[in-house]
Design a protein around this motif. Structure first.
Motif, PDB file in Angstrom:
ATOM      1  N   LEU A 237      -2.116  -7.894  10.116  1.00  0.00           N
ATOM      2  CA  LEU A 237      -3.074  -8.452  10.227  1.00  0.00           C
ATOM      3  C   LEU A 237      -3.107  -9.969  10.768  1.00  0.00           C
ATOM      4  O   LEU A 237      -3.478 -10.640  11.769  1.00  0.00           O
ATOM      5  CB  LEU A 237      -4.102  -8.116   8.801  1.00  0.00           C
ATOM      6  N   TRP A 238      -2.167 -10.867  10.001  1.00  0.00           N
ATOM      7  CA  TRP A 238      -1.802 -12.375  10.125  1.00  0.00           C
ATOM      8  C   TRP A 238      -1.565 -12.565  11.657  1.00  0.00           C
ATOM      9  O   TRP A 238      -2.334 -12.797  12.513  1.00  0.00           O
ATOM     10  CB  TRP A 238      -0.808 -12.515   9.539  1.00  0.00           C
TER      11      TRP A 238
ATOM     12  N   ILE B 245     -10.418  -2.617  10.194  1.00  0.00           N
ATOM     13  CA  ILE B 245      -9.237  -3.051   9.428  1.00  0.00           C
ATOM     14  C   ILE B 245      -9.952  -3.638   7.633  1.00  0.00           C
ATOM     15  O   ILE B 245      -9.193  -3.814   7.039  1.00  0.00           O
ATOM     16  CB  ILE B 245      -8.835  -4.601   9.942  1.00  0.00           C
TER      17      ILE B 245
ATOM     18  N   SER C 206      -7.677  -4.391   1.973  1.00  0.00           N
ATOM     19  CA  SER C 206      -6.322  -4.800   2.454  1.00  0.00           C
ATOM     20  C   SER C 206      -6.433  -6.416   2.601  1.00  0.00           C
ATOM     21  O   SER C 206      -7.663  -6.755   2.151  1.00  0.00           O
ATOM     22  CB  SER C 206      -6.345  -4.549   4.637  1.00  0.00           C
ATOM     23  N   ASP C 207      -5.575  -7.175   3.141  1.00  0.00           N
ATOM     24  CA  ASP C 207      -5.687  -8.197   3.108  1.00  0.00           C
ATOM     25  C   ASP C 207      -6.422  -9.193   4.295  1.00  0.00           C
ATOM     26  O   ASP C 207      -5.884 -10.097   5.178  1.00  0.00           O
ATOM     27  CB  ASP C 207      -4.264  -9.289   2.900  1.00  0.00           C
TER      28      ASP C 207
ATOM     29  N   VAL D  66     -11.097 -20.797   3.333  1.00  0.00           N
ATOM     30  CA  VAL D  66     -11.410 -19.251   3.500  1.00  0.00           C
ATOM     31  C   VAL D  66      -9.434 -18.655   2.281  1.00  0.00           C
ATOM     32  O   VAL D  66      -8.398 -19.401   2.313  1.00  0.00           O
ATOM     33  CB  VAL D  66     -10.902 -18.534   4.615  1.00  0.00           C
TER      34      VAL D  66
ATOM     35  N   HIS E  59       0.804  -0.761  -0.195  1.00  0.00           N
ATOM     36  CA  HIS E  59      -0.424  -0.386  -0.197  1.00  0.00           C
ATOM     37  C   HIS E  59       0.506   0.894   0.155  1.00  0.00           C
ATOM     38  O   HIS E  59       0.646   2.518   0.502  1.00  0.00           O
ATOM     39  CB  HIS E  59      -1.224   0.270   1.221  1.00  0.00           C
TER      40      HIS E  59
ATOM     41  N   GLU F  31      -5.793 -14.014  19.317  1.00  0.00           N
ATOM     42  CA  GLU F  31      -6.689 -15.534  19.577  1.00  0.00           C
ATOM     43  C   GLU F  31      -5.542 -15.895  20.247  1.00  0.00           C
ATOM     44  O   GLU F  31      -6.176 -17.323  21.061  1.00  0.00           O
ATOM     45  CB  GLU F  31      -6.893 -15.926  18.378  1.00  0.00           C
TER      46      GLU F  31
ATOM     47  N   ARG G 196      -0.294 -16.285  -1.828  1.00  0.00           N
ATOM     48  CA  ARG G 196      -1.941 -17.101  -1.116  1.00  0.00           C
ATOM     49  C   ARG G 196      -2.415 -16.987  -2.293  1.00  0.00           C
ATOM     50  O   ARG G 196      -3.324 -18.186  -2.409  1.00  0.00           O
ATOM     51  CB  ARG G 196      -1.886 -16.637  -0.205  1.00  0.00           C
TER      52      ARG G 196
ATOM     53  N   HIS H 100      -8.179 -11.647   3.494  1.00  0.00           N
ATOM     54  CA  HIS H 100      -8.385 -13.218   3.589  1.00  0.00           C
ATOM     55  C   HIS H 100      -7.618 -13.414   4.945  1.00  0.00           C
ATOM     56  O   HIS H 100      -7.517 -14.897   5.166  1.00  0.00           O
ATOM     57  CB  HIS H 100      -7.762 -13.417   1.890  1.00  0.00           C
ATOM     58  N   LEU H 101      -6.294 -13.086   4.775  1.00  0.00           N
ATOM     59  CA  LEU H 101      -5.469 -13.095   6.068  1.00  0.00           C
ATOM     60  C   LEU H 101      -5.826 -13.430   7.342  1.00  0.00           C
ATOM     61  O   LEU H 101      -6.076 -14.465   8.279  1.00  0.00           O
ATOM     62  CB  LEU H 101      -3.754 -13.000   5.727  1.00  0.00           C
ATOM     63  N   TRP H 102      -6.095 -11.813   7.462  1.00  0.00           N
ATOM     64  CA  TRP H 102      -7.298 -12.479   9.007  1.00  0.00           C
ATOM     65  C   TRP H 102      -7.840 -12.848   9.325  1.00  0.00           C
ATOM     66  O   TRP H 102      -8.715 -13.473   9.855  1.00  0.00           O
ATOM     67  CB  TRP H 102      -7.724 -10.800   9.049  1.00  0.00           C
TER      68      TRP H 102
ATOM     69  N   ALA I 211      -8.839 -20.557  11.883  1.00  0.00           N
ATOM     70  CA  ALA I 211      -8.440 -21.830  12.113  1.00  0.00           C
ATOM     71  C   ALA I 211      -8.220 -21.916  13.127  1.00  0.00           C
ATOM     72  O   ALA I 211      -8.050 -22.673  14.038  1.00  0.00           O
ATOM     73  CB  ALA I 211      -7.240 -22.170  10.818  1.00  0.00           C
ATOM     74  N   GLU I 212      -7.632 -20.970  13.624  1.00  0.00           N
ATOM     75  CA  GLU I 212      -6.911 -20.503  15.876  1.00  0.00           C
ATOM     76  C   GLU I 212      -8.272 -20.975  16.169  1.00  0.00           C
ATOM     77  O   GLU I 212      -9.124 -21.715  17.371  1.00  0.00           O
ATOM     78  CB  GLU I 212      -6.801 -19.061  16.007  1.00  0.00           C
TER      79      GLU I 212
ATOM     80  N   HIS J  65      -2.408 -22.368   8.680  1.00  0.00           N
ATOM     81  CA  HIS J  65      -2.649 -23.181   8.395  1.00  0.00           C
ATOM     82  C   HIS J  65      -2.571 -24.252   7.756  1.00  0.00           C
ATOM     83  O   HIS J  65      -2.286 -25.539   8.084  1.00  0.00           O
ATOM     84  CB  HIS J  65      -3.716 -23.633   9.358  1.00  0.00           C
TER      85      HIS J  65
ATOM     86  N   ILE K 217      -2.897 -14.512  14.846  1.00  0.00           N
ATOM     87  CA  ILE K 217      -2.399 -14.797  15.856  1.00  0.00           C
ATOM     88  C   ILE K 217      -2.227 -14.532  16.969  1.00  0.00           C
ATOM     89  O   ILE K 217      -2.064 -15.395  18.373  1.00  0.00           O
ATOM     90  CB  ILE K 217      -2.058 -15.651  15.056  1.00  0.00           C
TER      91      ILE K 217
ATOM     92  N   ASP L 263      -0.474  -8.615   3.764  1.00  0.00           N
ATOM     93  CA  ASP L 263      -0.595  -7.056   5.229  1.00  0.00           C
ATOM     94  C   ASP L 263      -0.442  -8.167   5.605  1.00  0.00           C
ATOM     95  O   ASP L 263      -1.549  -9.192   7.400  1.00  0.00           O
ATOM     96  CB  ASP L 263      -2.056  -7.069   5.145  1.00  0.00           C
TER      97      ASP L 263
ATOM     98  N   ALA M 280      -8.702 -16.082   7.486  1.00  0.00           N
ATOM     99  CA  ALA M 280      -8.641 -17.494   7.433  1.00  0.00           C
ATOM    100  C   ALA M 280      -7.502 -17.731   9.047  1.00  0.00           C
ATOM    101  O   ALA M 280      -7.734 -18.892   9.158  1.00  0.00           O
ATOM    102  CB  ALA M 280      -7.163 -17.428   6.509  1.00  0.00           C
ATOM    103  N   ALA M 281      -6.705 -16.775   9.812  1.00  0.00           N
ATOM    104  CA  ALA M 281      -6.427 -16.907  10.865  1.00  0.00           C
ATOM    105  C   ALA M 281      -7.480 -17.134  11.914  1.00  0.00           C
ATOM    106  O   ALA M 281      -7.548 -18.202  12.806  1.00  0.00           O
ATOM    107  CB  ALA M 281      -5.344 -15.243  11.839  1.00  0.00           C
ATOM    108  N   ILE M 282      -8.087 -16.161  11.745  1.00  0.00           N
ATOM    109  CA  ILE M 282      -9.479 -16.423  13.184  1.00  0.00           C
ATOM    110  C   ILE M 282     -10.450 -17.715  13.328  1.00  0.00           C
ATOM    111  O   ILE M 282     -10.113 -18.057  13.575  1.00  0.00           O
ATOM    112  CB  ILE M 282     -10.132 -14.939  13.078  1.00  0.00           C
TER     113      ILE M 282
END
Lengths: 370, 370
Positions: free
Chosen positions: A129-130, B105, B125-126, B144, A33, A137, A252, B128-130, B136-137, A100, A134, A126, B132-134
């Motif tokens: 955000l990941w 976000i 913004s990505d 996702v 960005h 959580e 990804r 998909h990463l957010w 899976a966790e 994952h 994590i 980004d 996917a993380a949520i």
């Protein structure tokens, strides 16, 4: 075909933006960005400067994700398959980060600034955000934010001399990926022996965006005896060197790939620690990988770039994907990077790349090219 | 000052890229790692077409994050403060997504395609990463990913006629944000009554990227009686309409803001369901917000854009931030968006905006302007 870039409020300007404009930047791309220079109007000269002299790059778009707090190192370790147990403060390390399912989602350089502070110097996704998701959580005591940090790179065989002129001869003893917190007068920065080329050099992580122009001019002045000049991460050199470009070689959403396929297998430590993607990567390791990363030469007239992934084929059958191509002046050849099925050997014949303008014969080559 | 955009392998091309090039696109930006048209060489004409006719936009960079599986709807609900309990299949809804600290976000349109399939049509913004993380966790049974979906928008008062010509008069009965899965001959798509303007229109979510050019030409042909022409999301119209641009008006890394500040308070349902950021937003709601979203007029000669956020001031004191400015042809004025401290009233005097070329008086205005 050339197009203008829209300069607007939704993309950020680098701390060095005005300096690069003053130095004649002609094209930009967008990375994390943020605008990032593409070239300064003299691609051959910029390539030559990187290989034989020293180039000054605005790589502020390589943003930092800062993990700060008691669990910073624990979170960093959870985010990567690479074992960090021996990593000391003041040392960086190139690390894959996986989801994952074991797919690479970024490949930052990790800098351990302290026992409770880590930077991830990220490629184009980004990752903040990941990492924030994590960390929260898992209930870790860590903040995840993007600090005011703007890397500038000096790259090329003369970069060592420029860094020594700026910081002193002690920089000549720095190991690869070592770094120190320091300053040039009132300009705070982290000096790291690193950079996205194989020509050697340093990255200066400016820690005050208001001083971008001051640092740019200071480095430029110090580099004059070695004819420093502006440039940018170079497609030809990075393919020659076999460097991974997250976003081009894998992404990804577009070209998902795991670290084993990408040649990062030695960085995956399945048994030393827990990390995101471990069970998936263990399954992949047990089953054996399906693809491997390769270089290739494209025969025929020069191919100067690739704007989207295309198929690699044997006869009429897709056997892989080409992710980038550039002209190599040093090899006097068009060279590319991609992934092929593991059954395809380096000496296999009858391979082609399905370029938009028509298929071309290719032959595989071990990486790096140079 | 104009610069070229670097067209390379690390940024994706839209399914409509070639079609927009054939139609004379002149500038691009990058959004969600994909090129997105900026303008086609006639900004005034493109503004007029949006307001009085019908414009055709390549908004494929508005990528979809698909949540698929038994827990898709549960994950969607966990991701947003907005209550989705009444949302039916075939209906979309604009939703803020917040991090654990309550900061926005992303602000996608959520489309409920089935009881086990949801799309988030995302801003830059990505997400998909957010997600996917949520997912899976939390151990959710959900995948996702980013499907092969490429939105095109037709926007403007004549867009209804064009959609009716393409799909039939039943589209006139579609409610805002309603959508249907349909096809034009062999071109599969989702037709939604939506779009990033206040001029009305539809979005066609193409579900086969190989058919981008076919769909573009089909829509163009159908729109000829209404003089359809190419365009792009329009800064002037979006500011006039008070639409939020994630990335400009707020961004987690640059201008963090919570949904209350951004005027999305009615979408925050603190008591109906669990969601990421709930405890933080409850604290913020209890404490009262510190800033509010405003529009403002800039006095003096026309200001046509803002390339980075600048301060809003009362006297010498910073009292807020200006995030975007554009010239409004309809208002014959320079107008902007930003955030100010809640203590600043709409009628307060002595306010200025710290433009790079010097300070200018501003007066606040309620949103939307038009």
């Amino acid at each position: 075909m050339t197009f203008q870039i829209h300069i607007g409020a939704n993309v950020r300007k680098s701390a060095y933006f005005d300096a690069t404009v003053a130095d004649g930047v002609r094209s930009f791309s967008v990375y994390n960005h943020m605008y990032i220079p593409g070239h300064f109007g003299d691609p051959e000269g910029e390539y030559d400067r990187l290989l034989n002299g020293v180039a000054q790059w605005d790589v502020a778009a390589q943003r930092q994700v800062e993990l700060a707090g008691p669990d910073a190192v624990a979170l960093a370790q959870l985010l990567t398959p690479r074992d960090l147990s021996s990593l000391t403060v003041g040392q960086g390390r190139y690390v894959p980060v996986c989801d994952h399912e074991g797919m690479v989602i970024n490949d930052p350089v990790l800098l351990k600034l302290g026992k409770d502070r880590v930077w991830l110097s990220v490629a184009d996704s980004d990752l903040h955000l990941w990492a924030a998701a994590i960390g929260a959580e898992r209930g870790f005591d860590v903040s995840v934010r993007e600090p005011d940090v703007s890397p500038m790179a000096i790259q090329g065989p003369k970069a060592m001399d420029v860094a020594a002129a700026l910081f002193g001869d002690h920089v000549r003893d720095m190991r690869p990926f070592a770094f120190v917190e320091t300053a040039l007068d009132d300009i705070p920065l982290v000096l790291a022996r690193s950079g996205w080329s194989k020509q050697g050099g340093f990255e200066l992580y400016l820690m005050d965006g208001a001083k971008g122009n001051a640092l740019w001019q200071r480095v430029r002045k110090a580099g004059e005896p070695w004819n420093i000049g502006p440039g940018a991460p170079n497609d030809s050199e990075r393919i020659e060197s076999g460097l991974i470009s997250y976003g081009a070689d894998m992404r990804r959403q577009v070209v998902p790939a795991n670290p084993f396929e990408m040649g990062m297998g030695k960085m995956v430590s399945l048994d030393s620690h827990d990390f995101i993607g471990r069970s998936a990567l263990r399954r992949i390791a047990d089953a054996g990988i399906a693809r491997r990363r390769v270089g290739f030469f494209v025969e025929g007239s020069p191919v100067t770039g690739l704007e989207a992934p295309v198929a690699l084929r044997r006869g009429a059958t897709d056997v892989g994907i080409a992710t980038d191509i550039a002209w190599s002046g040093r090899l006097d050849a068009s060279i590319g990077l991609g992934l092929v099925e593991v059954g395809i050997g380096d000496d296999d014949t009858g391979l082609t790349v399905a370029l938009p303008e028509g298929s071309r014969p290719v032959r595989l080559a071990p990486l790096p090219f140079l």
